[in-house]
Design an enzyme around this catalytic site. Sequence first.
Site, PDB file in Angstrom:
ATOM      1  CG  HIS A  53      -1.862  -1.099   1.308  1.00  0.00           C
ATOM      2  ND1 HIS A  53      -3.112  -1.008   0.766  1.00  0.00           N
ATOM      3  CD2 HIS A  53      -1.782  -2.344   1.841  1.00  0.00           C
ATOM      4  CE1 HIS A  53      -3.765  -2.144   0.961  1.00  0.00           C
ATOM      5  NE2 HIS A  53      -2.974  -2.973   1.612  1.00  0.00           N
TER       6      HIS A  53
ATOM      7  CB  ALA B 281      15.563 -20.135   7.500  1.00  0.00           C
TER       8      ALA B 281
END
Length: 186
Positions: free
Chosen positions: A117, A143
């Site tokens: 956004h 990870a």
Amino acid sequence: MAIHDPDLLAQGERVLGADFAAMHERVLQVTALTSRLNALPFDDEAGKVEMLEGILGRPLPAGLTIYPPFYTDHGLRLELGKRVFINQGCTFLDYAGIRLGDGVMVGPKATFITMGHPVDPDERRRFLSGAPIDVAENVWIGAGATILPGVSIGRDAVIAAGAIVADDVPAASLVAGPKGTVRRSW
């Protein structure tokens, strides 16, 4: 992309715009498919293939390995090369497009985000913005790494565990740190 129909919003009606409504429908479909995928017994290979082909909208590439749980919001814009390995708990928000080249390895809980956004508070609830992610061949994503919209990662690069990658990564380099920074090249 406007979230609401701009003409109706100007009249005070909050009706979803056509593009956003179509995206929302696909998110609902894919969420149902990923929920079923993630509930399958681990050794149900045929079931996993069926669910993944439904999510991606095409046959799986040769040598693809995905360990559930697996999450995506669209699926149709997730392009996976041959011999890609995706470990458990990874998320691919792929509406703007994600490409993983041949031989890419993705560690557990890595996240790829192509949409967001605007920062401006007046626009934040009215629009989505995004850009594709491109990961070249033979890249290793560690990870818990997060890859943000618009990032390209060069061939043979390594993204360290937990790195947040907001900028392009050159080929054959290691990126580490809370804001992914090139630490060395080879």
